[in-house]
Design a protein around this motif. Structure first.
Motif, PDB file in Angstrom:
ATOM      1  N   GLY A   1      36.087  38.945  35.222  1.00 47.69           N
ATOM      2  CA  GLY A   1      36.109  38.770  36.665  1.00 47.69           C
ATOM      3  C   GLY A   1      35.040  37.872  37.238  1.00 47.69           C
ATOM      4  N   GLU A   2      34.338  37.114  36.397  1.00 47.90           N
ATOM      5  CA  GLU A   2      33.356  36.179  36.923  1.00 47.90           C
ATOM      6  C   GLU A   2      34.055  35.089  37.737  1.00 47.90           C
ATOM      7  OE1 GLU A   2      30.103  36.550  36.691  1.00 47.90           O
ATOM      8  OE2 GLU A   2      30.331  38.378  35.490  1.00 47.90           O
ATOM      9  N   VAL A   3      33.298  34.480  38.646  1.00 47.32           N
ATOM     10  CA  VAL A   3      33.882  33.450  39.504  1.00 47.32           C
ATOM     11  C   VAL A   3      34.538  32.346  38.676  1.00 47.32           C
ATOM     12  CG1 VAL A   3      33.381  31.654  41.205  1.00 47.32           C
ATOM     13  CG2 VAL A   3      32.302  33.890  41.412  1.00 47.32           C
ATOM     14  N   ILE A   4      33.863  31.909  37.617  1.00 49.71           N
ATOM     15  CA  ILE A   4      34.413  30.838  36.793  1.00 49.71           C
ATOM     16  C   ILE A   4      35.709  31.264  36.109  1.00 49.71           C
ATOM     17  CG2 ILE A   4      33.048  31.476  34.765  1.00 49.71           C
ATOM     18  CD1 ILE A   4      34.151  27.921  35.894  1.00 49.71           C
ATOM     19  N   ASP A   5      35.824  32.552  35.756  1.00 47.31           N
ATOM     20  CA  ASP A   5      37.059  33.056  35.141  1.00 47.31           C
ATOM     21  C   ASP A   5      38.213  32.996  36.136  1.00 47.31           C
ATOM     22  OD1 ASP A   5      35.925  33.765  32.620  1.00 47.31           O
ATOM     23  OD2 ASP A   5      35.038  35.541  33.541  1.00 47.31           O
ATOM     24  N   ARG A   6      37.924  33.417  37.369  1.00 53.15           N
ATOM     25  CA  ARG A   6      38.969  33.414  38.396  1.00 53.15           C
ATOM     26  C   ARG A   6      39.401  31.987  38.728  1.00 53.15           C
ATOM     27  NH1 ARG A   6      35.305  37.065  40.750  1.00 53.15           N
ATOM     28  NH2 ARG A   6      35.025  35.785  42.623  1.00 53.15           N
ATOM     29  N   ILE A   7      38.425  31.101  38.842  1.00 52.10           N
ATOM     30  CA  ILE A   7      38.743  29.698  39.137  1.00 52.10           C
ATOM     31  C   ILE A   7      39.589  29.096  38.025  1.00 52.10           C
ATOM     32  CG2 ILE A   7      37.745  27.385  39.355  1.00 52.10           C
ATOM     33  CD1 ILE A   7      35.371  28.691  40.803  1.00 52.10           C
ATOM     34  N   THR A   8      39.197  29.384  36.776  1.00 58.26           N
ATOM     35  CA  THR A   8      39.949  28.854  35.630  1.00 58.26           C
ATOM     36  C   THR A   8      41.392  29.344  35.648  1.00 58.26           C
ATOM     37  OG1 THR A   8      37.950  28.744  34.275  1.00 58.26           O
ATOM     38  CG2 THR A   8      40.062  28.750  33.113  1.00 58.26           C
TER      39      THR A   8
ATOM     40  N   TYR B   1      44.903  36.392  40.876  1.00 54.25           N
ATOM     41  CA  TYR B   1      44.024  36.863  39.798  1.00 54.25           C
ATOM     42  C   TYR B   1      43.439  38.198  40.250  1.00 54.25           C
ATOM     43  CZ  TYR B   1      40.803  36.153  35.820  1.00 54.25           C
ATOM     44  OH  TYR B   1      40.121  36.240  34.622  1.00 54.25           O
ATOM     45  N   LEU B   2      43.830  39.267  39.571  1.00 53.03           N
ATOM     46  CA  LEU B   2      43.421  40.618  39.950  1.00 53.03           C
ATOM     47  C   LEU B   2      42.501  41.174  38.868  1.00 53.03           C
ATOM     48  CD1 LEU B   2      43.867  42.771  42.125  1.00 53.03           C
ATOM     49  CD2 LEU B   2      45.913  43.508  40.891  1.00 53.03           C
ATOM     50  N   ILE B   3      41.333  41.644  39.284  1.00 59.09           N
ATOM     51  CA  ILE B   3      40.300  42.072  38.335  1.00 59.09           C
ATOM     52  C   ILE B   3      40.441  43.559  38.024  1.00 59.09           C
ATOM     53  CG2 ILE B   3      37.814  42.225  37.923  1.00 59.09           C
ATOM     54  CD1 ILE B   3      37.535  39.945  40.020  1.00 59.09           C
ATOM     55  N   LYS B   4      40.461  43.892  36.743  1.00 62.57           N
ATOM     56  CA  LYS B   4      40.472  45.285  36.298  1.00 62.57           C
ATOM     57  C   LYS B   4      39.073  45.897  36.441  1.00 62.57           C
ATOM     58  CE  LYS B   4      43.766  44.371  32.499  1.00 62.57           C
ATOM     59  NZ  LYS B   4      43.915  44.430  31.036  1.00 62.57           N
ATOM     60  N   PRO B   5      39.001  47.178  36.777  1.00 63.05           N
ATOM     61  CA  PRO B   5      40.096  48.055  37.200  1.00 63.05           C
ATOM     62  C   PRO B   5      40.481  47.766  38.644  1.00 63.05           C
ATOM     63  CG  PRO B   5      38.036  49.247  37.298  1.00 63.05           C
ATOM     64  CD  PRO B   5      37.703  47.889  36.743  1.00 63.05           C
ATOM     65  N   PHE B   6      41.708  48.063  38.987  1.00 64.45           N
ATOM     66  CA  PHE B   6      42.177  47.816  40.351  1.00 64.45           C
ATOM     67  C   PHE B   6      43.068  48.972  40.793  1.00 64.45           C
ATOM     68  CE2 PHE B   6      44.908  45.597  37.302  1.00 64.45           C
ATOM     69  CZ  PHE B   6      46.134  46.188  37.558  1.00 64.45           C
ATOM     70  N   ASP B   7      43.270  49.063  42.093  1.00 61.66           N
ATOM     71  CA  ASP B   7      44.138  50.092  42.651  1.00 61.66           C
ATOM     72  C   ASP B   7      45.586  49.611  42.583  1.00 61.66           C
ATOM     73  OD1 ASP B   7      43.933  52.674  44.630  1.00 61.66           O
ATOM     74  OD2 ASP B   7      45.605  51.375  45.189  1.00 61.66           O
ATOM     75  N   VAL B   8      46.494  50.482  42.193  1.00 64.36           N
ATOM     76  CA  VAL B   8      47.894  50.107  42.056  1.00 64.36           C
ATOM     77  C   VAL B   8      48.473  49.626  43.382  1.00 64.36           C
ATOM     78  CG1 VAL B   8      50.215  50.970  41.550  1.00 64.36           C
ATOM     79  CG2 VAL B   8      48.337  51.560  40.045  1.00 64.36           C
ATOM     80  N   ASP B   9      48.034  50.236  44.481  1.00 64.46           N
ATOM     81  CA  ASP B   9      48.528  49.803  45.790  1.00 64.46           C
ATOM     82  C   ASP B   9      48.132  48.359  46.074  1.00 64.46           C
ATOM     83  OD1 ASP B   9      49.765  52.209  46.333  1.00 64.46           O
ATOM     84  OD2 ASP B   9      48.035  53.056  47.374  1.00 64.46           O
ATOM     85  N   GLU B  10      46.936  47.972  45.629  1.00 66.23           N
ATOM     86  CA  GLU B  10      46.529  46.575  45.800  1.00 66.23           C
ATOM     87  C   GLU B  10      47.417  45.666  44.951  1.00 66.23           C
ATOM     88  OE1 GLU B  10      42.733  43.513  45.366  1.00 66.23           O
ATOM     89  OE2 GLU B  10      42.505  45.602  44.706  1.00 66.23           O
ATOM     90  N   MET B  11      47.756  46.105  43.753  1.00 70.05           N
ATOM     91  CA  MET B  11      48.640  45.302  42.911  1.00 70.05           C
ATOM     92  C   MET B  11      49.966  45.057  43.608  1.00 70.05           C
ATOM     93  SD  MET B  11      50.293  46.159  39.151  1.00 70.05           S
ATOM     94  CE  MET B  11      51.423  47.380  39.863  1.00 70.05           C
TER      95      MET B  11
END
Length: 224
Positions: free
Chosen positions: A82-89, A98-108
């Motif tokens: 979930g680093e900024v560079i990972d999301r940008i890539t 780009y959704l970072i784990k862990p996340f809420d299912v409702d957000e998904m």
């Protein structure tokens, strides 16, 4: 709506599948890039949920293949990276979100609704056939403002027929769209779904007909 989950953590993938199926999605799973590529080539998907860290490489390597074969297919990356560079890539390589784990299912689900709205902004979000109105973004069918109560497989059959209205849809194409990899499909199962769907459309005065082309498939006719 049919979804492909590309995730090698079985427990996490199963949790996602249960949540998606509760919302009437048809779900397939792949636990590596090679399997996901094969599935994408043979199946008809509306969305891909893609992990990055897979046994045979970075899930992002699948994106160019998906973009070449299915240009408008929404892809949401689900990753612990979930680093900024990972999301940008991920976004630069072609992911829609780009959704970072862990996340809420409702957000998904909110992210899914958002990416599915984007193609619709280029044109109509609704398809009208007879008195039937099909909401492409939300996968809902209605007649006279009243939503039809359809099972997820009945809805999937109708989705395919509506999008190809006036054209014959091969039986094999319908079965691929409606059933997951692990489903046991009896010879008359699809016919049963279509029979119930016909009845519901007739009862709702939808002014459409699902016409059988013997030995070939089905087409949706406008009777208005």
């Amino acid at each position: 709506m049919r979804v492909l989950i590309v995730e090698d953590e079985a427990e996490f993938a199963n949790t996602l599948q249960i949540a998606l199926e509760r919302e009437r999605f048809i779900v397939d799973q792949a636990d590596r890039i090679s399997m996901a590529q094969e599935a994408a080539m043979s199946g008809s998907y509306d969305l891909v949920l893609l992990d990055r860290t897979l046994p045979d490489g970075d899930g992002l390597s699948l994106l160019p293949i998906l973009r070449e074969t299915h240009p408008g297919l929404p892809v949401i990356v689900l990753s612990a990276r979930g680093e900024v560079i990972d999301r940008i890539t991920g976004l630069d390589r072609g992911a829609d979100d780009y959704l970072i784990k862990p996340f809420d299912v409702d957000e998904m689900f909110a992210r899914i609704r958002a990416v599915r709205r984007r193609p619709a902004e280029l044109g109509s979000e609704e398809i009208h056939v007879g008195a039937l109105v099909f909401d492409v973004t939300n996968d809902e069918a209605s007649v006279g403002g009243v939503r039809l109560d359809l099972t997820r497989r009945e809805l999937r059959v109708l989705t395919v027929l509506v999008k190809r209205r006036g054209r014959t849809v091969l039986r094999e194409s319908l079965e691929q769209a409606v059933y997951g990899f692990d489903d046991e499909v009896q010879s008359n199962t699809l016919d049963s779904h279509i029979s119930r769907l016909r009845r519901k459309l007739t009862e709702a005065s939808a002014q459409v007909e699902i016409h059988a082309i013997k030995g070939v498939g089905y087409l949706l006719k406008d009777l208005s």
